[in-house]
Design a protein around this motif. Structure first.
Motif, PDB file in Angstrom:
ATOM      1  N   SER A   3     -43.221  -6.775  -0.516  1.00 55.06           N
ATOM      2  CA  SER A   3     -42.384  -7.312   0.559  1.00 55.06           C
ATOM      3  C   SER A   3     -40.937  -7.429   0.103  1.00 55.06           C
ATOM      4  O   SER A   3     -40.669  -7.645  -1.079  1.00 55.06           O
ATOM      5  CB  SER A   3     -42.872  -8.703   0.976  1.00 55.06           C
ATOM      6  OG  SER A   3     -44.138  -8.640   1.550  1.00 55.06           O
ATOM      7  N   ASP A  15     -36.543  -7.126   1.948  1.00 54.51           N
ATOM      8  CA  ASP A  15     -35.670  -6.515   2.942  1.00 54.51           C
ATOM      9  C   ASP A  15     -35.468  -5.030   2.661  1.00 54.51           C
ATOM     10  O   ASP A  15     -35.811  -4.540   1.570  1.00 54.51           O
ATOM     11  CB  ASP A  15     -34.309  -7.213   2.940  1.00 54.51           C
ATOM     12  CG  ASP A  15     -34.383  -8.648   3.437  1.00 54.51           C
ATOM     13  OD1 ASP A  15     -35.307  -8.961   4.221  1.00 54.51           O
ATOM     14  OD2 ASP A  15     -33.524  -9.455   3.032  1.00 54.51           O
ATOM     15  N   LYS A  55     -38.545  -2.053  -3.070  1.00 55.81           N
ATOM     16  CA  LYS A  55     -40.006  -1.924  -2.960  1.00 55.81           C
ATOM     17  C   LYS A  55     -40.464  -0.534  -3.383  1.00 55.81           C
ATOM     18  O   LYS A  55     -41.405  -0.399  -4.173  1.00 55.81           O
ATOM     19  CB  LYS A  55     -40.452  -2.218  -1.520  1.00 55.81           C
ATOM     20  CG  LYS A  55     -40.157  -3.615  -1.044  1.00 55.81           C
ATOM     21  CD  LYS A  55     -40.555  -3.823   0.410  1.00 55.81           C
ATOM     22  CE  LYS A  55     -39.838  -2.950   1.404  1.00 55.81           C
ATOM     23  NZ  LYS A  55     -38.385  -3.168   1.502  1.00 55.81           N
ATOM     24  N   THR A  88     -42.068   6.570   4.188  1.00 59.74           N
ATOM     25  CA  THR A  88     -41.601   5.997   5.446  1.00 59.74           C
ATOM     26  C   THR A  88     -42.009   6.838   6.649  1.00 59.74           C
ATOM     27  O   THR A  88     -42.461   6.303   7.659  1.00 59.74           O
ATOM     28  CB  THR A  88     -40.068   5.817   5.434  1.00 59.74           C
ATOM     29  OG1 THR A  88     -39.731   4.943   4.366  1.00 59.74           O
ATOM     30  CG2 THR A  88     -39.574   5.216   6.736  1.00 59.74           C
ATOM     31  N   ASP A 111     -46.304   2.905   3.692  1.00 66.65           N
ATOM     32  CA  ASP A 111     -45.107   2.237   4.199  1.00 66.65           C
ATOM     33  C   ASP A 111     -45.349   1.943   5.677  1.00 66.65           C
ATOM     34  O   ASP A 111     -45.413   2.853   6.502  1.00 66.65           O
ATOM     35  CB  ASP A 111     -43.891   3.139   4.022  1.00 66.65           C
ATOM     36  CG  ASP A 111     -42.589   2.455   4.387  1.00 66.65           C
ATOM     37  OD1 ASP A 111     -42.589   1.605   5.311  1.00 66.65           O
ATOM     38  OD2 ASP A 111     -41.556   2.772   3.778  1.00 66.65           O
ATOM     39  N   TYR A 158     -43.410   0.295   7.749  1.00 64.28           N
ATOM     40  CA  TYR A 158     -42.183  -0.042   8.460  1.00 64.28           C
ATOM     41  C   TYR A 158     -42.183   0.440   9.908  1.00 64.28           C
ATOM     42  O   TYR A 158     -41.733  -0.265  10.801  1.00 64.28           O
ATOM     43  CB  TYR A 158     -40.972   0.536   7.712  1.00 64.28           C
ATOM     44  CG  TYR A 158     -39.653   0.161   8.334  1.00 64.28           C
ATOM     45  CD1 TYR A 158     -39.149  -1.121   8.192  1.00 64.28           C
ATOM     46  CD2 TYR A 158     -38.918   1.089   9.069  1.00 64.28           C
ATOM     47  CE1 TYR A 158     -37.949  -1.473   8.761  1.00 64.28           C
ATOM     48  CE2 TYR A 158     -37.706   0.743   9.645  1.00 64.28           C
ATOM     49  CZ  TYR A 158     -37.222  -0.540   9.484  1.00 64.28           C
ATOM     50  OH  TYR A 158     -36.030  -0.893  10.062  1.00 64.28           O
ATOM     51  N   GLU A 165     -46.067  -1.151   1.351  1.00 67.03           N
ATOM     52  CA  GLU A 165     -44.762  -1.722   1.677  1.00 67.03           C
ATOM     53  C   GLU A 165     -44.783  -2.225   3.115  1.00 67.03           C
ATOM     54  O   GLU A 165     -45.464  -1.671   3.960  1.00 67.03           O
ATOM     55  CB  GLU A 165     -43.674  -0.666   1.515  1.00 67.03           C
ATOM     56  CG  GLU A 165     -43.539  -0.160   0.098  1.00 67.03           C
ATOM     57  CD  GLU A 165     -42.375   0.797  -0.075  1.00 67.03           C
ATOM     58  OE1 GLU A 165     -41.311   0.576   0.544  1.00 67.03           O
ATOM     59  OE2 GLU A 165     -42.548   1.775  -0.818  1.00 67.03           O
ATOM     60  N   TRP A 166     -44.053  -3.284   3.379  1.00 67.12           N
ATOM     61  CA  TRP A 166     -43.973  -3.931   4.692  1.00 67.12           C
ATOM     62  C   TRP A 166     -45.342  -4.474   5.132  1.00 67.12           C
ATOM     63  O   TRP A 166     -45.804  -4.229   6.238  1.00 67.12           O
ATOM     64  CB  TRP A 166     -43.396  -2.992   5.755  1.00 67.12           C
ATOM     65  CG  TRP A 166     -42.003  -2.559   5.435  1.00 67.12           C
ATOM     66  CD1 TRP A 166     -41.638  -1.381   4.861  1.00 67.12           C
ATOM     67  CD2 TRP A 166     -40.807  -3.318   5.611  1.00 67.12           C
ATOM     68  NE1 TRP A 166     -40.282  -1.354   4.681  1.00 67.12           N
ATOM     69  CE2 TRP A 166     -39.736  -2.520   5.132  1.00 67.12           C
ATOM     70  CE3 TRP A 166     -40.528  -4.576   6.126  1.00 67.12           C
ATOM     71  CZ2 TRP A 166     -38.415  -2.962   5.155  1.00 67.12           C
ATOM     72  CZ3 TRP A 166     -39.217  -5.012   6.144  1.00 67.12           C
ATOM     73  CH2 TRP A 166     -38.176  -4.197   5.673  1.00 67.12           C
ATOM     74  N   GLU A 218     -46.136  -7.208   6.151  1.00 69.40           N
ATOM     75  CA  GLU A 218     -46.013  -8.110   7.296  1.00 69.40           C
ATOM     76  C   GLU A 218     -46.542  -7.448   8.563  1.00 69.40           C
ATOM     77  O   GLU A 218     -46.970  -8.123   9.498  1.00 69.40           O
ATOM     78  CB  GLU A 218     -44.541  -8.515   7.506  1.00 69.40           C
ATOM     79  CG  GLU A 218     -43.912  -9.213   6.317  1.00 69.40           C
ATOM     80  CD  GLU A 218     -43.447  -8.267   5.200  1.00 69.40           C
ATOM     81  OE1 GLU A 218     -43.388  -7.023   5.393  1.00 69.40           O
ATOM     82  OE2 GLU A 218     -43.166  -8.785   4.097  1.00 69.40           O
ATOM     83  N   ARG A 219     -46.531  -6.114   8.591  1.00 70.70           N
ATOM     84  CA  ARG A 219     -46.989  -5.355   9.764  1.00 70.70           C
ATOM     85  C   ARG A 219     -48.516  -5.296   9.848  1.00 70.70           C
ATOM     86  O   ARG A 219     -49.055  -4.765  10.811  1.00 70.70           O
ATOM     87  CB  ARG A 219     -46.434  -3.932   9.731  1.00 70.70           C
ATOM     88  CG  ARG A 219     -44.931  -3.836   9.524  1.00 70.70           C
ATOM     89  CD  ARG A 219     -44.164  -4.221  10.769  1.00 70.70           C
ATOM     90  NE  ARG A 219     -42.747  -4.357  10.494  1.00 70.70           N
ATOM     91  CZ  ARG A 219     -41.804  -3.583  10.994  1.00 70.70           C
ATOM     92  NH1 ARG A 219     -42.119  -2.599  11.785  1.00 70.70           N
ATOM     93  NH2 ARG A 219     -40.541  -3.798  10.697  1.00 70.70           N
ATOM     94  N   THR A 228     -42.986 -10.039  -3.892  1.00 75.85           N
ATOM     95  CA  THR A 228     -41.888 -10.231  -2.944  1.00 75.85           C
ATOM     96  C   THR A 228     -40.575 -10.161  -3.692  1.00 75.85           C
ATOM     97  O   THR A 228     -40.391 -10.854  -4.696  1.00 75.85           O
ATOM     98  CB  THR A 228     -42.008 -11.599  -2.237  1.00 75.85           C
ATOM     99  OG1 THR A 228     -43.293 -11.672  -1.600  1.00 75.85           O
ATOM    100  CG2 THR A 228     -40.916 -11.770  -1.193  1.00 75.85           C
TER     101      THR A 228
END
Length: 149
Positions: free
Chosen positions: A33, A35, A40, A61, A81, A83, A108-109, A111-112, A125
Motif C-alpha cells: 500500500s 500513494d 510499491k 498496471t 496491480d 489500481y 499493489e493497491w 484497498e481495492r 505500507t
C-alpha cells in the motif's frame, strides 16, 4: 500479529525487497500500500529479483496480473496491480487464489480488494515521500518466524 516500522527511501528497496522476497513461500500474499509513486512497484521488483528474475519486471498496471513462473523465477509469483479495478466484484475474474497453490501473490493497491482478503497476508505500507518515507509492516503470525527485517 506484530508491527515493524523503519525509515525508507528507494535506495533501501533492493535490500528490503530482497530480504522479503527471499523469505516467500508458496501460499504467501504480500499487500503493498501507498500513494502513487511511493515505491510499491520498486519494492515488488526487488522481491522478484531475489527469486531470480533477470531484467526489470514491467509494471502490471495495464495487465493487472503479471505472472512469473520457473525457470524465470524459483517460485511462481503473480505481481498484481489493482489500481484500475473499480469494483471488488471484478476480482473473481482474476482467479488470484489459483496462484497460491504453488506460488505467491504480490498485490499493489490492496484497498481495492474490498472486504476480501487473506488473514495471513504480510501488509507493507509506504507513507511519506522522498527521504521522509516510512515503511510499516503488519507481520502476521505466519511470517513471524521468518520475518527478515
Amino acid at each position: 500479529m506484530s508491527d515493524f516500522s523503519c525509515r525508507y527511501d528507494l535506495s533501501d528497496a533492493e535490500r528490503i525487497g530482497g530480504a522479503i522476497g527471499a523469505a516467500l513461500i508458496p501460499g504467501d500474499v504480500v499487500l503493498l500500500s501507498g500513494d502513487l509513486g511511493a515505491g510499491k512497484t520498486t519494492l515488488a521488483r526487488a522481491m522478484l529479483k531475489a527469486r531470480g528474475l533477470v531484467g526489470e519486471a514491467p509494471s502490471p498496471t495495464f495487465a493487472i496480473v503479471q505472472p512469473y513462473t520457473p525457470p524465470e523465477v524459483d517460485l511462481a509469483i503473480a505481481h498484481v496491480d489493482l489500481y484500475r479495478i473499480e469494483d471488488a466484484s471484478e476480482l473473481i475474474e482474476l482467479g488470484l487464489d489459483e496462484y497460491l497453490y504453488d506460488g505467491a501473490l504480490l498485490i499493489e493497491w490492496p484497498e481495492r480488494l474490498g472486504a476480501r482478503g487473506w488473514l495471513s497476508a504480510l501488509t507493507l505500507t509506504i507513507s511519506g515521500s522522498g527521504d521522509a518515507r516510512v515503511l510499516t509492516a503488519d507481520v502476521p503470525r505466519a511470517w513471524e518466524a521468518r520475518w527478515p527485517l
